[in-house]
Scaffold this active site. Sequence first.
Site, short mmCIF file in Angstrom:
data_model
loop_
_atom_site.label_atom_id
_atom_site.label_comp_id
_atom_site.label_asym_id
_atom_site.label_seq_id
_atom_site.Cartn_x
_atom_site.Cartn_y
_atom_site.Cartn_z
N PHE A 152 -1.00 4.80 -0.66
CA PHE A 152 -0.32 6.08 -0.42
C PHE A 152 0.06 6.28 1.04
O PHE A 152 0.97 7.03 1.35
CB PHE A 152 -1.20 7.25 -0.87
CG PHE A 152 -2.39 7.51 0.02
CD1 PHE A 152 -2.28 8.29 1.17
CD2 PHE A 152 -3.65 7.01 -0.30
CE1 PHE A 152 -3.37 8.52 1.99
CE2 PHE A 152 -4.75 7.24 0.52
CZ PHE A 152 -4.60 8.00 1.66
N GLU A 179 0.91 6.59 -6.89
CA GLU A 179 1.37 7.74 -7.67
C GLU A 179 1.36 9.04 -6.86
O GLU A 179 1.90 10.06 -7.31
CB GLU A 179 0.53 7.90 -8.94
CG GLU A 179 -0.96 8.13 -8.72
CD GLU A 179 -1.77 6.85 -8.63
OE1 GLU A 179 -2.96 6.88 -9.02
OE2 GLU A 179 -1.23 5.83 -8.12
N SER A 229 -7.97 0.11 -0.28
CA SER A 229 -9.36 0.13 0.15
C SER A 229 -10.04 -1.19 -0.19
O SER A 229 -9.60 -1.94 -1.07
CB SER A 229 -10.11 1.28 -0.55
OG SER A 229 -10.22 1.02 -1.95
N CYS A 284 -4.81 1.97 8.18
CA CYS A 284 -5.86 0.97 8.32
C CYS A 284 -5.96 0.43 9.74
O CYS A 284 -6.92 -0.26 10.07
CB CYS A 284 -5.65 -0.17 7.33
SG CYS A 284 -4.17 -1.15 7.66
N GLU A 386 -15.55 3.56 6.61
CA GLU A 386 -14.15 3.92 6.79
C GLU A 386 -13.94 5.36 6.29
O GLU A 386 -14.09 5.64 5.10
CB GLU A 386 -13.23 2.97 6.02
CG GLU A 386 -11.76 3.27 6.26
CD GLU A 386 -10.83 2.32 5.53
OE1 GLU A 386 -9.77 1.98 6.10
OE2 GLU A 386 -11.15 1.91 4.40
#
Length: 501
Positions: A152, A179, A229, A284, A386
């Site tokens: 996303f 989505e 992830s 990231c 994270e």
Amino acid sequence: MTKLVDHWIDGTRTGAVAGPGGGADIFNPATGEVEGQVVLATVEEVDAAVAAAARAFPGWRDTSLTRRTQVLFRFRELLDRHRDDVAALISAEHGKVHSDALGEVARGLEVVEFACGIPHLLKGGFSENVSTRVDSYSIRQPLGVVAGIAPFNFPAMVPMWMFPIAIACGNTFVLKPSERDPSASLLIAELWQRARLPDGVFNVVQGDKVAVDRLLAHPEVKAVSFVGSTPIARYVYETGTAHGKRVQALGGAKNHMLVLPDADLDLVADSAVSAGFGSAGERCMAISVVLAVDPVGDELVEKIVSRVRDLVIGPGDDPRSEMGPLVTAAHRDKVASYLDIGVQEGAKIVVDGREAPVTGGRGNGFWMGPTVLDHVPPGSRVHREEIFGPVLSIVRVRSYEEGLGLINSGEYGNGTAIFTNDGGAARRFQNEVEVGMIGINVPIPVPMAFYSFGGWKDSLFGDTHVHGTEGVHFYTRGKVVTSRWLDPSHGGINLGFPTNA
């Protein structure tokens, strides 16, 4: 009436509505309101997209490199012309400010431009007379139908890490966007069509785990690229390879900035704020930990805090905004929960993003402002995990060696940076740090498109990084040809076997 986001299969929008596969709401993160619905693909709809790509593959594979390059150049020009339109869709559904969204499109464009050089990138090798009148040469050929599964946080850039090179190499492509922000993918599909890419070469299936699992299992899909992830990256890699596919799966990160005492602290503070809070920390390559080597910690924190307090938080379409909301309410709440965890572990909140003022009022948007935690204990959850949001942790260390040890002991190895004016220390750092992408006085060391992007350890599953020459190799496979052509005057075939008179 709210918008409906469906699939793009074989050169057209499908006009699908939420049926057996269901639908998911698309939110405006700045208001918290539902702006539309995305259709979630069934297995049959995924199969239809893969079938379209499989039908298109033979023709596209055999299309000349010159023709493919012409299509890529036209796509590049159309995308450049419509970059504001793509950025507006990203801001509306992801929440990032327009300047961040424009930057995302620009970085994606760099990969398109790199892919325009595909005739050079697919050159093979040739050796003459490896044996008497025998030549040998190498070629690289496309795989077939390949798929990309995008996150996303970069709904345009990350897919463009994948499909420009895959398509340039002669493959056909099925994209499964997130989505949460699916609309940019359909505009990109329309631009491909306007660039005269043949129908079926680029397809989009919206969806959730059902679509992902079908792409991972489908026998016609030869390779899968993924960014997301670490737990999902590991799942995609293990599932895809179990089905015989080539997989590159990029996972999570916990990126550290090591600040030595001789560093320019104004540059460090500016860099930490931009790298920690750009795109609301939802990237990231965000710097989420600053390792401040004694005695610079207090002065550096003061400089960072003074800059953070001046940041303007607001909707992505407001030109005054420097940071937007988070993508969903659930994600905002998860990020916010780390503040309480940090305090319980001994950290001190010096800037609390939960209290940040928002331009135009908070409303029901998914707001969380920049947060700074100081004196974060090494090895604590806030330090190790994270968070993927606008939370910057300051860890005090006594030496270069201690800071390096904390970086190398982490489970991730995506990106890192060192700030120093000592060339010897920087050179030592780039040699000793166990991380895939390194910045020296550069806070977000994302490589240019002609290099490859990817980390080490639990930040990457698979052997190949994305884009650059590694991307070309991922989307192709090699052949070596050994050939002998008889001299026309020979008058017959002689395979070199002994004969009886």
